[in-house]
Structure formats: C-alpha cells, structure tokens
Design an enzyme around this catalytic site. Structure first.
Site, mmCIF file in Angstrom:
data_model
loop_
_atom_site.group_PDB
_atom_site.id
_atom_site.type_symbol
_atom_site.label_atom_id
_atom_site.label_comp_id
_atom_site.label_asym_id
_atom_site.label_seq_id
_atom_site.Cartn_x
_atom_site.Cartn_y
_atom_site.Cartn_z
ATOM 1 N N GLU A 150 0.829 -1.224 0.000
ATOM 2 C CA GLU A 150 0.000 0.000 0.000
ATOM 3 C C GLU A 150 0.857 1.266 0.000
ATOM 4 O O GLU A 150 0.572 2.218 0.722
ATOM 5 C CB GLU A 150 -0.903 -0.007 1.250
ATOM 6 C CG GLU A 150 -1.524 -1.364 1.525
ATOM 7 C CD GLU A 150 -2.278 -1.467 2.857
ATOM 8 O OE1 GLU A 150 -2.218 -0.533 3.656
ATOM 9 O OE2 GLU A 150 -2.945 -2.481 3.063
ATOM 10 N N CYS A 202 -9.771 -0.277 8.377
ATOM 11 C CA CYS A 202 -9.530 1.131 8.669
ATOM 12 C C CYS A 202 -10.445 2.037 7.861
ATOM 13 O O CYS A 202 -10.920 3.059 8.346
ATOM 14 C CB CYS A 202 -8.077 1.490 8.389
ATOM 15 S SG CYS A 202 -7.460 0.865 6.828
#
Lengths: 645, 645
Positions: free
Chosen positions: B312, B408
């Site tokens: 990421e 998240c």
C-alpha cells in the site's frame, strides 16, 4: 515419431549457433563454478556442498531451497547433451566425479535428496505439497537417462533406477503405499524417460499413476495440509488453492490451463507422453483442450505463459498484462516440451508453430549473448525505473541477473539449448522430419537407409531455407518439412525444378528416394508484419506488435530514445530491413519504419495533469528481435506499440 | 485559522448531504452492529468482545488484527461529530456505555490496548515496528477530544489523558525512557489534539519528540528488529525497508513521499500541525517539499495516493498504473488532512484544490450510496473478471465490500463525512473562510461579531454558488472565498452589483461588514474538459480523463457496454450535459460525447493474435462521476480514455 541422437546433429546457425557454442564454451563452466560456490559474482548456491554433507564428507548445514539438488541434475543433463552433440567432452571427468558424489549421497534404500537426508530424515515423503522430493527425483532421472544415452555409462542411471524403484514401492494405489502425487510435476517425465531407456514398464505405470491419482477426491493435498497444520517451506501457500498445482480435478477432465505455469506445462508434457505410450484418447483430448486454452486465450505473442506475478501462474482468459507479467523462461521451455510431444503423438506439425514462438522469443530472451546473465521473468514492456522493490513489480527485472535464489531457469535454458537438435529433427520409419529452420547438419539413420542433411537457413533474413541432402539409394525415404503458419506462400525447388509437394497435417512431403546429392530450396514468403491481439485482450487494444517469421520484434531505448509509450506507428507504411545492429548476434536485420512520437508540451516539467496539447512528431523507429533485448545496456523496451488511426 | 464547531454547520448538499445523512441514519448503526459481531453479512470483528475480555468481563481469546481497537475509536469519533452536528444524539447512550467499557479495559497505570493486555502483557512497548500501540493510542485520543468537544463529557478524555500521560513518561530522550517512535504514525495527531483541548504542553512536546526522533541514526527500528530476530505480526515486513514507515531519514530532511501512504500522510499532517504550533520553518519547508512531490509526481487524478499493490505504498515518480494500484481510501483521507493543515498554517487556499480532488473522487468512491459497502482500494480501470485471487490483482475489488479484516477505511470515511463541515468552513479573527462549495448553512462567531451563511451550490451543475449571509452590523467582518484551480473565470455579484474582489493566496476577499441580509452569487466558469497527464506517466500516454470542476468522470459498462479499453475519444468534439443517471445521487449531469469503438474483426472468437483489421465505429459515450461508480451493479469502469488522433 522418435528423437534423433544428438551426436548426429551439428548446429551451424548464426543465431542459435552463437548460443549453443556458449553452452559448452562458457555456460557449463560458469554454472559449474556457481554450483561449487566459486563464482564470485553470483550468490552462493550450496548445491555441491549439500551433496557432500549428505554423503557424510563435509560438516555443515544444508542450505538453499528445498529443491536445490535439481540445479546439479539439470547441469548434468546439459553436460550429457553436450557430450552427445560433441561439444562437452571436457566436462565428462567432472561429471563422472560428481556422479560418484551423488551416489555416495544416496541412502541404501535408494532415497536421494540432500534436504531430507540432512535436515529432516523423519519427514521423508510426508510433504508432497511443498517438499519437492518427487520433482527433484524427476530431474535426477532426466539427467541419468541423458547421461547414459550420451556416454553409455550407467552409474547415474543405476542411481536413478534405485531411486525410482523406491518411489514405485512407496507410492501407488495398493494398501501400505502413499496415495499421493507430486506437488510439482516432473517425476512423471523422468519416469517415462527411464521406461524408454530401460524398457521397465513399472516406471511407465508409476508415471501414469501419478497423473491418474491427481485431483481425485477427497484431496490428498488438503488431507496432508490439514494433518500438518502449517506450511514448512512456502508460507505463501496459505489457503492452498488446489488449482495452483493442477490438483483441483483429475487431469483427464481438465480443459483449461490453471495454476503455476511450469507445473502445468510439465504435467501436460507427461500427459502427452502417456497418451502416446498408452494410446489413451481421453488423455489426448485433455491435452488438446488445455493446449487450445493456452494458445488461444492465455499466451503472450512471445510464447510466454503464466501472466501473473503472483505465484508465477496462469490467471484467467485474456488477462495478459505486459508490464507485470511473469512469463517465466522455464514455463516457455515447458510449453516447448508440451508442443514437441503433441506433434510426436498426433503427427501434426502445427504444434511446432508454438514451440518455435516460445523458443525464438521467450526462451532465447532468457539468456544474454555472452551466456552469463539470465531472465527468469519476461515482460513485454519495461521502464527500468518502475521495476523496483517498492512496487508490485519486484519480480520484473530490467536487466538479466547473474543467478537466482530459485535458479531453475539458467540450467533449464542450458539443457534446452544443448539438446536443440531434437527440436529441429525427428524420424519415424523412413521419414525424416524437419520441424525448425535452424542451420544445421544431420546424419540420420532411417528404417531402410539413411539421409545426410545440410540445412542452410536464411529464414530470418529472406525466408529461404536450403536443404541439401544425400541418399545412398533407398527409394522409400522421404522428408516431411513443416509449413510454418507465418509463411504467406511456399515455393519449393528441387535440383532446379519447381515442385508441388503433397501437404498433410502441417507438413510438405518430399520424396527423397533418389540416390545422390540433392538441393532443395524452400522459399517461404515471409514479410515483416504487424499483428494485433483479440479485442478481449484489453491490454493490447489499439496496439500492434511487429513480427517477422517466428521472431517478435521490440523497440529498445538504444535506437528509439526514452518514453516508448509515446510511440505511435502507422501500420500501412513500409517496414524496411536494415543492417543488423552492432553488438547483437544472428545477422538479423533491424526493421525500420515510420512512426510518430506523442508529446504534450502544455504540461510543464513540474506538472502532472493539465490541458491536452498533443503533438505528434514524425520519427523513424527501429525494432530489434525481442530475444536480443537488453544485450546493449539497460533501457526501456516495448513490444506492443500504439497505432495511429 | 481555526476550525468551527460542527453544531454550527448543517450540510444541505444534494451530493454530500446524501452521504452525511447515511452516516447517522445507517452507517453508524451498521458499523455498530459490525463491531459487536451482530452484522450477519459482514465478517466478525471481535472488536467490542476484545474490550470485554480486556476488562475481565468475558472469557476468550483476543482476536482480530493487532490494532482492532481503533475501529471502535474511529466509530466513537464519528459518533462525536454526529452528536456535534446534530444528527447523532441517538448514539450517545451507546457511546457512553461503551466508553465505560473502554475505561474498565484500561490498566491502572493508563495502559490501554486489548491486544497486549490480553495476549502479551510482557511485550508492551517492545515492538514499535509492528505492534501499533501508539497508533491505537492516537485514535483513542482523537475520539476522546472529539467526544469531549461534542458533549462536554470528559470520561473518555480522562481515559485518553491517562494513556497519553503514560506515553509521555515511557517515551522520550531522557535516560530510562524508550527512544522509540511509532511504526505507524497517528499518535502525533492525537497528542496535538489533546494539547489543543487541554492546553497541556507536554502532549505537544511528546508529539514533536516522535517526529523529531524518527529516522535518527542508529535506527531504533533496526535495533528493535535485530533484538527480536523475527516478525511477530507482519511476516511481509521481512527485510524491513525503513522508508516503508518514513523512518529512513529525519522527517525534516525528507523531500519525497515514501513508503506506506497512510503512514506518510498522517506523519505529514502532524508535521504541518507542529510547523504551525511551533513556528518551525524547517518543518514547514519539508511539508511543502513532500506535498509538491506527492501532487506533482505521485498522485492520481482522482487524488488517490500509494500506487503500489505491494504494501500500500508510494513507489517512484510517475509510476501510476491504473489497474493494479492501491490508492487506499484512508490515504486520500490522509491527503485531505495534510492539505487542510497546510492551508491553516500557510493561509494559502490552493492546498484545498487537492483536498477537494481527494474528497470528491477517491474518498467518496470509498463508500456506496446506501452506506453499507466500501472500497479500500480505488483503481482507475477495472475489468471485473481480471480481479481474481489468481492474479497480482487480489487487492483490487470490482465491487465494494461489506467489511475488511483490516477495516480502517469504513470507519475513516464515516468520521470524515461526519466532520465534513470543517473542510468547508474555517475562521480567523473576523474572517470566515469558505474552502468548499458544498451546500450548507453555518452560524459562525467571529472575533467581533457573527455571520450566518447559507450556501446553495450548483458547482457540479452550472458552476454557480449562491452565498447568502447576514451580519448584525460588525464592520470588520469579511469572507475569504477560495478560487478553485478549475475555474476558467470568476464573476461575483453582490446584491445585484458586479464586484471585483481583491485576490490573495488563492482567495477572493469579500467585505461583509454591512449589516443585514446579503446575497452573493459566484459564477465560476466551469466546463467539462479533457485533461492529459505528463508524458512521464507512461500509463496515460495518449489518453485523456474527463473532469468537470472537482469531479473526475468515468465510463461504466452500464452506459457504454463492455471492453472500454477499445473506446477512443475525439477531444475537439462537444461534451454535452444530460439528465443525471437513474440510481445515482447528487443531481449531477451525465456527460455525453462522441467517440469511437475499436474492433478487430479479422481475429476470430477462438483466436488470440492475427492480422490487424481495425475498424473504428462511431458511438455515443456517457460518463458518470467516478465517485459514484459501481452503484448500479458490477461491470467494467475506465477513467483514462484513449484519444483518436
């Protein structure tokens, strides 16, 4: 259809000869030093050291991947082919010595695997999913049969037989036997070769057992994983996908190419062998279905297969990204093996169109001209600065590497090049087959006579292949010459006369019964041409690739500057052959054509997005064969080029 | 520049209002059920259960990721904003109860983390690289300050302070303190908010310590990794790259955005806060350098950042693939936070061009219209069948998901939407700032008076924003209105008269000192237009994206059929606004334009490569806002479209 012993074939080709010469002159020596951890520039492999430890002749820990032994076996196989083809005599003493060591590393019952012997003797045969024991054994068998055929020496053959005998006892459908099969197919190929050399049918039966048992329910692999509860070697196998190792259904029922590409291609090669040996129509149908799926939906134009950087695997139809793909060199070698066997079993030459595509492009790209750098992964588009460890592109290298921690490809390329003659010629009865147009000389004994053939191929230059042959007078002899799919036209002149040969299953059949020396000239109409992909391949939409005969061409930064993504071509303008590029081999013309380069001058150098201010500036482009890219320094490379409509 | 309390702002926008309404009406409830493992369609989170176990009120194993507690904290933060903005009263009882539970899960010394309390109390503070203790604490602090500001209740604030006090004791440069810093930045933001609410400067100093200590040599992280000898939570961190967590050099020296994008953006947000609080020019210069690197070299046109599917993370300049990217929703929220703070510190409105881009495109795309499906990853090009677990594309989903094992994003989107008003308005002295043109109403107390503002925005329809305001007679009041970068022209009419406002640092300054009700109409010249990328972005070469104001548009299969890669557009032809598409929200016109569809009819359906037989067939295309894609079923989607030259 049978193979021809390599000592009857001599490669003289300007392209392939350059590589096959490197095998004996440099590659075997380089790889020998690597296996012995003496090649300073490459990483240590521990390969020979592991055998010494297993033989009790050295202290230490066994290191390297669990199938590290196969690097030595593939090296031995390449040495065997080189001895056979007359270039490898110098390695015979080393080979004999190392075979002695292999023998000393073998356990009394025939078991032979340095990892399990040294590190985990109690875990033998317990982890087929990850352990690679049968895979390793398969490469031992392939090396052993090759070495026996080349030298007549049977020490390694006996080692392999003893190992195979053990495997035939341990695995099978009987009670008390393990009902398993390999996590990575390969032993099937080794067992079939052992059968062919020794005539011992148990080996063939065992190979068939491994294919037949695979994918049955309940799954042996899932049972093994459940019992072990954790992964010993490959944590990335977590949530094991049975299709990764083609164990999701019985191979005879499979219709698509799934999972790890090398595993799939080795399995299919064994299936094709078994279909032939056992006259098994169902198995042959499965082979054809998978072949069609690969070649019509899942293969790069370069003959690369396995389009996913994740687990080196097949993905889904038409998913063929050019920058992030795997297209492992070994997978294309597997595709060559599969196609070679399909032609042998069906008598249809057309499988060789794909064998040739894989060989001339991806396989040859796997090694540099000097023979000491290798590609494991073969992308079709490279921007070097984007290939970093920080991206999902870590597997893609912009430059050939010295060696790999998993080093299947270098030794696989070596053994393939060393046995190249067997991809050019084959025989059956009184027929000599010519499958590839690679300059070479062959003396071939046929059923009732023999042919001496000298092939001078200018296939890559002007499409003309001259085949001189000499017959001592056996009337029945004939030559079947493959008609490649890219030949727009074929004209054949025998001793000055135009002839119209009969055609069948992708071959032209030429009677070669007349005594004496003859000169057959084959004029293939081969133009450089643009090729498009199916609309389903999103990645190549609106793009074309340049091919000429079996060669795919590419643009390199060297001739064409940076930002090749900005290049547009006009596909109706002429493509001109030019002098071969300096620093490359094979005397292959560079192809020159007009194109444009797109620039957007309205976006400043510190800007990212802005108004389109496209300008197309005319430019000359020069393409070189894909197989030769990255031989003149690092830079961008591109196969699929945008079309200016 | 200060934020305005949310209870003074009411969102009435047709686009954003639809989402903010969902937050209180559905999202908080949905997420509450998820946190309690009662949402049958989503995977269990164990989140509340973990707190119960830590409090000694339930038996069992602590489950979920190591930072699972943050899902509750972010939910509490969103609840706080909803209570503040007047929509969340219904959740206050649940929140108070769960805060009691959080308190009971806290240890006497202030320590609060269900993972370490339950599973590994002996390992507290020992694994900054992986353990996320400080990250988790940061989200507690953000929730606590928000809840205190919304309700005046200080229970959660006291819990957070007790925890922060412990952290200030444990970490620091003194002897006996740990000289470490967080593996994932976030605690800095929480500490700064605690400082602002409590005035306790220790928290500000501690936040500065964490930024200042980071990246010093010898590396604290490498020392920790060496000492531990293995990875406890994230085996993928093997061969830890310090730049992954921006710990490769001192933040004040950093000039490029490196590593995990959320970590980077949270760190930069804290750096900007600290630069403002401490008048630290060096820190501000570093923020500007990183901001420029992100927005000029490493950001998608959608405001997405972190282009690598691997970890990421940011990769290298201009590496912006459209199919395989990450562009995490949370990373764009981080970019909004960073930009908001940069404007607050510098007084320059232009950072909001990027805040707006991230909000209108990637962040809003992170959630569906109904508020119960989420994107974690935001690609710019999707072919659903290519997004399979069998490819390197496993992270890319063709459809929004119910929940994630690392969740998240859903809670982050909720808290961002719930506090949206603070991205629209700000104040300083007697100035009201308008940063975004989202229909809303605000009653704002300024230094010497107050303004009541009613904004009716047709920005996305016709570029007209009507701002009604009422002043009770304080002469000094003024309104600073951001001029967006996409406004081709600006015309302003105050109570019927054309005015020419002063401009400064990206704002138009309007005096609002006259008593009474006024009507300000701002006409932004906003056309739908094609945007190109820098030539350095290989992926977008020869392509354009359609934007109108802050919105990026995309093609969906719904209107345009399959194989969007075969679409070519003619950028000089008109782009016509049409009725909004059925099933979408915000009353936003669909954009229609002429294009062509490429087909190659010479390649048969079972063929892969063949002769180019390109035909360009004229077609009408219809584009919808990117943020609304995948709200009407699954299908292909494309942002960057090929240009017909």
């Amino acid at each position: 259809m049978e193979k021809i012993k390599l000592n009857n074939i001599k490669i003289t080709d300007s392209l392939f000869g350059s590589y096959t010469k490197q095998v004996a002159d440099k590659i075997l020596e380089y790889q020998w030093e690597v296996l012995n951890d003496r090649q300073k520039e490459a990483m240590p492999t521990y390969c020979i050291a592991n055998f010494k430890i297993a033989a009790g002749e050295m202290e230490g820990e066994r290191r390297g991947v669990v199938f590290q032994d196969t690097d030595l076996y593939k090296w031995l196989e390449a040495v065997a082919y080189c001895i056979d083809n007359g270039t490898g005599k110098a390695f015979e003493r080393q080979a004999d010595e190392i075979i002695e060591l292999v023998g000393r590393a073998q356990e009394p019952d025939g078991y032979l695997n340095t990892y399990f012997t040294i590190m985990a003797p109690e875990k033998k045969w317990s982890n087929q999913v990850e352990g690679h024991e049968l895979y390793t054994a398969g490469h031992l068998m392939e090396a052993a049969t090759a070495y026996y055929e080349a030298t007549g020496k049977d020490h390694l053959l006996n080692i392999a037989r003893k190992n195979a005998d053990l495997i035939c006892r341990v695995f099978g459908q009987e009670e008390g036997q393990i009902h398993g099969y390999p996590g990575h197919q390969e032993v099937e190929l080794g067992l079939i070769k052992l059968y062919k050399v020794t005539g011992d049918k148990r080996y063939l039966d065992c190979a068939y057992y491994f294919i037949d048992e695979r994918g049955k329910e309940p799954s042996y692999f899932l049972g093994e994983i459940r019992q072990r509860g954790r992964y010993e070697f490959f944590p990335e196998f977590d949530n094991y996908d049975l299709s990764y190792s083609q164990a999701h259904m019985r191979p005879v029922k499979q219709k698509t190419a799934e999972g790890h590409a090398v595993r799939a291609m080795y399995m299919c090669s064994a299936m094709a062998d078994l279909a032939g040996e056992r006259q098994d129509k169902d198995l042959l149908e499965a082979c054809k279905a998978i072949w069609n799926n690969v070649t019509q939906k899942r293969m790069y134009i370069t003959g690369g297969v396995g389009s996913s950087g994740l687990l080196e695997r097949f993905t889904v139809d038409y998913d063929l990204p050019n920058r992030t793909n795997y297209s492992e060199t070994c997978a294309s070698i597997g595709l060559m093996m599969f196609g070679q066997r399909m032609t042998a079993v069906t008598g249809d030459a057309r499988y060789y169109d794909i064998v040739e595509k894989a060989l001339y492009n991806t396989v040859l790209a796997g090694i540099n001209i000097e023979g000491n750098r290798y590609f494991y992964v073969n992308p079709l588009e490279v921007v070097p600065e984007f290939c970093t460890k920080r991206t999902y592109m870590d597997h893609v290298k912009a430059n050939r590497q010295k060696w790999f921690s998993v080093a299947c490809c270098p030794t696989n390329v070596a053994r393939t090049l060393a046995s190249l003659g067997q991809y050019i010629y084959a025989r059956e009865g009184n027929t000599l087959f010519i499958h590839q147009f690679i300059s070479s000389e062959a003396k071939v004994a046929l059923k009732d006579g023999s042919l001496h053939v000298k092939m001078g191929s200018k296939l890559l230059q002007n499409g003309v292949v001259r085949i001189g042959y000499e017959n001592e007078g056996t009337k029945e002899l004939r030559i079947k010459i493959r008609v490649p799919e890219y030949a727009k036209s074929v004209k054949m002149i025998l001793d000055g006369d135009l002839i119209e040969p009969e055609k069948e299953a992708g071959y032209m059949i030429v009677g070669a019964g007349e005594a004496g020396k003859h000169e057959l000239a084959v004029y293939f109409g081969i133009d450089a041409k643009w090729v498009a992909a199916s609309d389903n391949v999103r990645e190549d939409c609106g793009k074309v690739a340049l091919v000429k005969g079996p060669l795919v061409y590419c643009l390199e930064e060297k001739e064409n500057g940076r930002n090749l993504a900005g290049v547009f071509v006009e596909i109706h303008k002429p493509i001109e052959p030019k002098e071969p590029a300096e620093g490359l081999v094979g005397d292959i013309p560079v192809l020159e054509y007009e194109g444009s380069r797109l620039e957007n001058k309205r976006i400043p150098s510190d800007g990212l997005y802005g108004e389109p201010g496209f300008e197309l500036r005319e430019t000359k482009l020069q393409a070189v064969p894909y197989c030769l890219w990255n031989n003149r320094g690092s830079g961008e490379m591109l196969v699929w080029q945008k079309v200016k409509f």
